[in-house]
Design a protein around this motif. Structure first.
Motif, PDB file in Angstrom:
ATOM      1  N   SER A   1      32.705  26.036  33.615  1.00 56.94           N
ATOM      2  CA  SER A   1      33.579  25.904  34.775  1.00 56.94           C
ATOM      3  C   SER A   1      34.620  27.013  34.770  1.00 56.94           C
ATOM      4  O   SER A   1      35.171  27.335  33.724  1.00 56.94           O
ATOM      5  CB  SER A   1      34.336  24.563  34.744  1.00 56.94           C
ATOM      6  N   PHE A   2      34.865  27.618  35.917  1.00 60.03           N
ATOM      7  CA  PHE A   2      35.975  28.559  36.056  1.00 60.03           C
ATOM      8  C   PHE A   2      36.243  28.813  37.529  1.00 60.03           C
ATOM      9  O   PHE A   2      35.440  28.433  38.393  1.00 60.03           O
ATOM     10  CB  PHE A   2      35.701  29.881  35.311  1.00 60.03           C
ATOM     11  N   THR A   3      37.365  29.450  37.800  1.00 59.49           N
ATOM     12  CA  THR A   3      37.765  29.738  39.177  1.00 59.49           C
ATOM     13  C   THR A   3      38.048  31.223  39.341  1.00 59.49           C
ATOM     14  O   THR A   3      38.720  31.814  38.507  1.00 59.49           O
ATOM     15  CB  THR A   3      39.045  28.949  39.520  1.00 59.49           C
ATOM     16  N   LEU A   4      37.500  31.802  40.402  1.00 66.57           N
ATOM     17  CA  LEU A   4      37.827  33.185  40.743  1.00 66.57           C
ATOM     18  C   LEU A   4      38.720  33.153  41.971  1.00 66.57           C
ATOM     19  O   LEU A   4      38.291  32.764  43.051  1.00 66.57           O
ATOM     20  CB  LEU A   4      36.538  33.966  41.045  1.00 66.57           C
ATOM     21  N   PRO A   5      40.012  33.524  41.820  1.00 69.36           N
ATOM     22  CA  PRO A   5      40.912  33.487  42.974  1.00 69.36           C
ATOM     23  C   PRO A   5      40.527  34.574  43.981  1.00 69.36           C
ATOM     24  O   PRO A   5      39.871  35.540  43.613  1.00 69.36           O
ATOM     25  CB  PRO A   5      42.285  33.771  42.375  1.00 69.36           C
ATOM     26  N   PRO A   6      40.942  34.422  45.242  1.00 70.31           N
ATOM     27  CA  PRO A   6      40.636  35.447  46.242  1.00 70.31           C
ATOM     28  C   PRO A   6      41.143  36.803  45.765  1.00 70.31           C
ATOM     29  O   PRO A   6      42.286  36.919  45.326  1.00 70.31           O
ATOM     30  CB  PRO A   6      41.413  34.989  47.478  1.00 70.31           C
ATOM     31  N   GLY A   7      40.289  37.802  45.818  1.00 72.78           N
ATOM     32  CA  GLY A   7      40.677  39.140  45.402  1.00 72.78           C
ATOM     33  C   GLY A   7      40.918  39.282  43.909  1.00 72.78           C
ATOM     34  O   GLY A   7      41.394  40.314  43.456  1.00 72.78           O
ATOM     35  N   GLY A   8      40.591  38.253  43.139  1.00 75.78           N
ATOM     36  CA  GLY A   8      40.817  38.292  41.698  1.00 75.78           C
ATOM     37  C   GLY A   8      39.686  38.979  40.962  1.00 75.78           C
ATOM     38  O   GLY A   8      38.718  39.447  41.565  1.00 75.78           O
ATOM     39  N   SER A   9      39.822  39.048  39.643  1.00 79.50           N
ATOM     40  CA  SER A   9      38.767  39.625  38.823  1.00 79.50           C
ATOM     41  C   SER A   9      38.672  38.840  37.523  1.00 79.50           C
ATOM     42  O   SER A   9      39.629  38.776  36.760  1.00 79.50           O
ATOM     43  CB  SER A   9      39.081  41.099  38.538  1.00 79.50           C
ATOM     44  N   VAL A  10      37.511  38.206  37.342  1.00 81.33           N
ATOM     45  CA  VAL A  10      37.309  37.383  36.154  1.00 81.33           C
ATOM     46  C   VAL A  10      36.239  38.025  35.287  1.00 81.33           C
ATOM     47  O   VAL A  10      35.176  38.400  35.782  1.00 81.33           O
ATOM     48  CB  VAL A  10      36.876  35.953  36.540  1.00 81.33           C
ATOM     49  N   GLY A  11      36.514  38.151  33.999  1.00 81.40           N
ATOM     50  CA  GLY A  11      35.524  38.676  33.071  1.00 81.40           C
ATOM     51  C   GLY A  11      34.768  37.547  32.401  1.00 81.40           C
ATOM     52  O   GLY A  11      35.347  36.502  32.112  1.00 81.40           O
ATOM     53  N   ILE A  12      33.463  37.750  32.199  1.00 80.08           N
ATOM     54  CA  ILE A  12      32.704  36.819  31.371  1.00 80.08           C
ATOM     55  C   ILE A  12      32.239  37.613  30.165  1.00 80.08           C
ATOM     56  O   ILE A  12      31.503  38.587  30.302  1.00 80.08           O
ATOM     57  CB  ILE A  12      31.477  36.243  32.110  1.00 80.08           C
ATOM     58  N   VAL A  13      32.720  37.228  28.989  1.00 75.61           N
ATOM     59  CA  VAL A  13      32.351  37.972  27.795  1.00 75.61           C
ATOM     60  C   VAL A  13      31.657  37.061  26.796  1.00 75.61           C
ATOM     61  O   VAL A  13      31.759  35.834  26.868  1.00 75.61           O
ATOM     62  CB  VAL A  13      33.585  38.629  27.125  1.00 75.61           C
TER      63      VAL A  13
ATOM     64  N   LEU B   1      33.367  39.343  39.516  1.00 70.98           N
ATOM     65  CA  LEU B   1      32.983  38.633  38.311  1.00 70.98           C
ATOM     66  C   LEU B   1      32.363  39.705  37.435  1.00 70.98           C
ATOM     67  O   LEU B   1      31.309  40.264  37.770  1.00 70.98           O
ATOM     68  CB  LEU B   1      31.976  37.534  38.654  1.00 70.98           C
ATOM     69  N   PHE B   2      33.046  40.042  36.350  1.00 69.34           N
ATOM     70  CA  PHE B   2      32.667  41.213  35.573  1.00 69.34           C
ATOM     71  C   PHE B   2      32.079  40.777  34.233  1.00 69.34           C
ATOM     72  O   PHE B   2      32.791  40.324  33.340  1.00 69.34           O
ATOM     73  CB  PHE B   2      33.903  42.091  35.380  1.00 69.34           C
ATOM     74  N   VAL B   3      30.763  40.886  34.122  1.00 62.12           N
ATOM     75  CA  VAL B   3      30.062  40.433  32.926  1.00 62.12           C
ATOM     76  C   VAL B   3      29.943  41.586  31.931  1.00 62.12           C
ATOM     77  O   VAL B   3      29.463  42.659  32.295  1.00 62.12           O
ATOM     78  CB  VAL B   3      28.643  39.935  33.298  1.00 62.12           C
ATOM     79  N   SER B   4      30.392  41.354  30.685  1.00 58.44           N
ATOM     80  CA  SER B   4      30.342  42.450  29.718  1.00 58.44           C
ATOM     81  C   SER B   4      30.503  41.933  28.300  1.00 58.44           C
ATOM     82  O   SER B   4      31.062  40.872  28.077  1.00 58.44           O
ATOM     83  CB  SER B   4      31.472  43.432  30.011  1.00 58.44           C
ATOM     84  N   HIS B   5      29.981  42.685  27.331  1.00 60.42           N
ATOM     85  CA  HIS B   5      30.284  42.311  25.951  1.00 60.42           C
ATOM     86  C   HIS B   5      31.370  43.225  25.391  1.00 60.42           C
ATOM     87  O   HIS B   5      31.784  43.076  24.254  1.00 60.42           O
ATOM     88  CB  HIS B   5      29.023  42.338  25.078  1.00 60.42           C
ATOM     89  N   ASP B   6      31.838  44.166  26.213  1.00 63.38           N
ATOM     90  CA  ASP B   6      32.811  45.145  25.739  1.00 63.38           C
ATOM     91  C   ASP B   6      34.227  44.784  26.205  1.00 63.38           C
ATOM     92  O   ASP B   6      34.609  44.993  27.345  1.00 63.38           O
ATOM     93  CB  ASP B   6      32.414  46.525  26.265  1.00 63.38           C
ATOM     94  N   LEU B   7      35.003  44.240  25.278  1.00 62.61           N
ATOM     95  CA  LEU B   7      36.327  43.756  25.646  1.00 62.61           C
ATOM     96  C   LEU B   7      37.281  44.873  26.052  1.00 62.61           C
ATOM     97  O   LEU B   7      38.223  44.646  26.807  1.00 62.61           O
ATOM     98  CB  LEU B   7      36.923  42.959  24.487  1.00 62.61           C
ATOM     99  N   ALA B   8      37.033  46.086  25.560  1.00 63.29           N
ATOM    100  CA  ALA B   8      37.926  47.191  25.926  1.00 63.29           C
ATOM    101  C   ALA B   8      37.795  47.479  27.420  1.00 63.29           C
ATOM    102  O   ALA B   8      38.769  47.797  28.096  1.00 63.29           O
ATOM    103  CB  ALA B   8      37.602  48.434  25.102  1.00 63.29           C
ATOM    104  N   VAL B   9      36.592  47.353  27.950  1.00 64.62           N
ATOM    105  CA  VAL B   9      36.376  47.552  29.385  1.00 64.62           C
ATOM    106  C   VAL B   9      36.963  46.374  30.163  1.00 64.62           C
ATOM    107  O   VAL B   9      37.674  46.542  31.153  1.00 64.62           O
ATOM    108  CB  VAL B   9      34.871  47.721  29.693  1.00 64.62           C
ATOM    109  N   VAL B  10      36.681  45.177  29.676  1.00 67.94           N
ATOM    110  CA  VAL B  10      37.161  43.962  30.337  1.00 67.94           C
ATOM    111  C   VAL B  10      38.686  43.965  30.450  1.00 67.94           C
ATOM    112  O   VAL B  10      39.262  43.561  31.457  1.00 67.94           O
ATOM    113  CB  VAL B  10      36.655  42.714  29.566  1.00 67.94           C
ATOM    114  N   LYS B  11      39.338  44.466  29.416  1.00 60.78           N
ATOM    115  CA  LYS B  11      40.803  44.523  29.418  1.00 60.78           C
ATOM    116  C   LYS B  11      41.337  45.265  30.646  1.00 60.78           C
ATOM    117  O   LYS B  11      42.352  44.883  31.212  1.00 60.78           O
ATOM    118  CB  LYS B  11      41.285  45.224  28.140  1.00 60.78           C
ATOM    119  N   HIS B  12      40.639  46.324  31.028  1.00 62.62           N
ATOM    120  CA  HIS B  12      41.172  47.187  32.077  1.00 62.62           C
ATOM    121  C   HIS B  12      40.692  46.850  33.485  1.00 62.62           C
ATOM    122  O   HIS B  12      41.125  47.457  34.443  1.00 62.62           O
ATOM    123  CB  HIS B  12      40.857  48.649  31.757  1.00 62.62           C
TER     124      HIS B  12
END
Ligand SMILES: Nc1ncnc2c1ncn2[C@@H]1O[C@H](COP(=O)(O)OP(=O)(O)OP(=O)(O)O)[C@@H](O)[C@H]1O
Ligand SMILES: Nc1ncnc2c1ncn2[C@@H]1O[C@H](COP(=O)(O)OP(=O)(O)OP(=O)(O)O)[C@@H](O)[C@H]1O
Ligand SMILES: [Mg+2]
Ligand SMILES: [Mg+2]
Lengths: 345, 281
Positions: free
Chosen positions: B37-49, B214-225
């Motif tokens: 479960s998770f929520t993506l706010p309007p115009g937001g950016s959620v990472g899935i790692v 919704l940004f799927v990645s295993h690279d936390l350095a990318v997700v951070k930014h």
């Protein structure tokens, strides 16, 4: 830098192939290597006066963006050249020149001295063959009995951290995850107990935790076997973490080389600095990555001056007409006309 | 831009643009996604790692509609999309709302279709009201937005570099005028300098268009930014979630710690990483 247009005449077999590896001879030495495609196929050489060294037990990084020539440089060490390519300069492994070695010399080189690990483990194995056959092939060719070869393969699988090595030998590649299969490929690369390992982005296809494990395995093996490693990557953070020294390549030329820590702390070439700035960092307060403007030089273009000038924030008129030579400084070397001016300070 | 969407406001603003509740998917007897479960706010950016096999792609595929969930709900703008669409109009509307960009666009771009025609095709499907001249103008606008020129517009995918192909894939996703864009390891195959260009492009698009990522990645350095919030998946389950900055600076779960330690950087120690991974297993 020596003149890159020097004649192609080579001393034939001036060094006996069996020459003992004495410590004064570098494990791997590329000296002023230039590699061109046939006329008309490209406007500039793929490799342009490349010189680099790897000593026994060392890990040397080769970094640079896509198309800069990293893989071609690696493959040249194995004597694998693009079709109809012409070369000048020397590629010596334990003193033997690869570029003038005949078929027998190349076979000896690939079977006994140098192994290569590629980015995609699935591309380096035959999906129809069991892992056991894949691993024992080289050993059998070397004259080992089937029983001994299997025992050695099992030993190597244990070394790379595969839990049930006996079972693994009977399995097919598709039954392994990417990370596990890359371990198998590394085990295969080690069957010949090579003096030199060429690792061409061996962890790029793996997730970060698996990457750490695979790199840990490579380093441990290197420590126990004294293997020299040329590690190709475009991840500067990774290169800095594992390499003793790093060469930075741009458009077929080495533009900077330096001990890893020094390169990271104080890059002298604007391209190295730009590459560092484009790397995303995890540290708290780290700046977001900054893209390098423009695009890399294609093979169809042959800039007269510095190949990076069009994208360089520090370029002046001179940079577009004069080709900078790689000039030694205190800790390494950089190929930038303005390096003396301390433009990056 | 033709129709910049306002990120704030609208009836679903409070509820979140994309809401995922109790999502599950089992393959055989393996729970690939387990109560996510998770929520993506309007115009937001959620990472899935999460590491390889943790269920990131399966989650993404269910949200786009490429995979049917065993349970749970997915709503975009309050409309349910986990169930079967009732008719073509509903199927189209759903396809348009959520667009996906994959790791290797080469595999998802038709090798026989030039870039310009590939974008035109999407517009014909999702924006029939434009007409031919309208489509032409919009294609030019999209190409410009992702930084592709006339030469690339006429080229087949195989003539483009990896970074250029990824720009095409992003332009194609934008052509549908989506509200959510799912990027599955979309910059993982690119070298760092090209990766940085694509990340800058994505940041600009989000700012200007207000599309949720919704940004799927295993690279936390990318997700951070690139993300505001992050969800950490392990074996299909969420082990931790929160503001990206908080999760990265003060991880609560040992597995998150492991993912952070795995990113190469100062003090990186492969032996220790392997040890903590074994300890967690
Ligand atoms: N066999 C070949 N024939 C012709 N050109 C080639 C051949 N192999 C490589 N090239 C060209 O040589 C240049 C250098 O390629 P290379 O594969 O060494 O790049 P790289 O630095 O390894 O890039 P990447 O990071 O994408 O792997 C590229 O322009 C490439 O297209
Ligand atoms: N179609 C399928 N049939 C059977 N098992 C599947 C299928 N798709 C995914 N799985 C399994 O579900 C689990 C989660 O896979 P998923 O692709 O979602 O992981 P991921 O987090 O995206 O991994 P990666 O980082 O490697 O892309 C894995 O164990 C995978 O083998
Ligand atoms: Mg390469
Ligand atoms: Mg995936």
């Amino acid at each position: 830098m020596a003149d890159t247009t020097k004649s192609t005449t080579k001393k034939k077999n001036s060094v006996p192939a069996t020459r003992a590896a004495d410590s004064a001879t570098p494990l791997l030495a590329l000296d002023d290597v230039t590699l061109r495609l046939p006329d008309g196929a490209a406007a500039r050489p793929i490799l342009d006066g490349v010189s680099l060294r790897v000593e026994r037990g060392e890990t040397i990084g080769l970094v640079g963006e896509s198309g800069s020539g990293k893989s071609v440089a690696c493959r040249t060490v194995l004597g694998l050249l693009p079709k109809n390519a012409r070369t000048t300069g020397e590629v010596r492994v334990e003193g033997t020149d690869v570029l003038t070695a005949g078929p027998a010399g190349l076979r000896d080189l690939r079977r006994n001295k140098v192994s290569m690990v590629f980015q995609d483990p699935r591309a380096s194995v035959n999906p129809m063959r069991r892992v056991g056959d894949f691993l024992t092939e080289g050993l059998r060719l070397g004259g080992m009995s089937k029983k001994d070869a299997l025992a050695r393969a099992e030993e190597l699988l244990t070394e790379v951290g595969i839990r049930d090595p006996k079972g693994a030998l009977r399995r097919f590649p598709h039954e392994f995850s990417g990370g596990m299969l890359q371990r198998v490929v590394i085990a295969a690369a080690l069957t010949s107990d090579p003096a030199l390992l060429l690792a061409d982005e061996p962890t790029t296809a793996l997730d970060v935790t698996t990457q750490a494990e695979v790199v840990g395995i490579l380093r441990r093996l290197q420590a126990t076997h004294g293997t020299g490693m040329l590690f190709v990557t475009h991840d500067l953070e990774l290169a800095a973490a594992i390499c003793d020294r790093i060469y930075v390549m741009y458009a077929g030329r080495i533009v900077e080389s330096r001990p890893a820590a020094e390169l990271f702390a104080r890059p002298r070439h604007p391209y190295t600095a730009a590459l560092l700035a484009s790397t995303p960092r995890l540290e708290e307060g780290a700046e977001p990555p900054t893209a390098i403007s423009g695009r890399p030089v294609s093979l169809a273009e042959a800039p007269t001056g510095c190949a990076f000038a069009d994208r360089c924030a520090f370029a002046v008129d001179r940079c577009r007409t004069e080709k900078p030579a790689l000039v030694e400084d205190g800790t390494g070397a950089a190929a930038c006309l303005r390096v003396e001016e301390g433009i990056l300070a | 831009m033709s129709k910049p969407k306002t990120p704030q406001g609208g009836p679903e603003a409070a509820a979140g643009l994309l809401e995922v509740r109790g999502l599950c998917r089992t393959f055989g007897d393996h729970k690939a996604v387990d109560d996510v479960s998770f929520t993506l706010p309007p115009g937001g950016s959620v990472g899935i790692v999460g590491e390889s096999g943790s269920g990131k792609t399966t989650t993404a595929r269910m949200i786009v509609g490429l995979e049917r969930p065993d349970g749970g709900s997915i709503t975009v703008g309050g409309r349910e999309r986990a169930s079967r669409p009732r008719n073509r109009a509903e199927r189209l509307a759903r396809a348009r709302e959520v667009q996906m960009v994959f790791q290797d666009p080469y595999l998802s771009l038709d090798p026989r279709i030039a870039v310009r025609d590939c974008l035109d095709e999407v517009l014909r499907l999702h924006a029939p009201e434009l007409g031919k001249p309208g489509r032409e103008a919009r294609v030019a606008e999209l190409l410009d937005q992702v930084g592709l020129g006339a030469r690339e517009a006429g080229a087949l995918p195989k003539r483009l570099s990896g970074g250029q192909r990824q720009r095409v894939a992003i332009a194609r996703a934008l052509a549908a005028n989506p509200r959510v864009m799912i990027l599955d390891e979309a910059v993982a195959a690119l070298d760092v300098s090209i990766q940085a260009q694509i990340l800058e492009l994505l940041a600009t698009i989000r700012r200007e268009e207000g599309i949720g990522y919704l940004f799927v990645s295993h690279d936390l350095a990318v997700v951070k930014h690139i993300t505001d919030d992050v969800v950490v998946l392990r074996n299909g389950k969420i082990v931790e979630s929160g503001r990206t900055a908080d999760v990265l600076s003060a991880p609560q779960h040992a597995y998150t710690r492991l993912l952070i330690d795995s990113v190469p950087g100062p003090g990186w120690d492969p032996e220790r990483i392997a040890e903590s991974r074994r300890a967690l297993a």
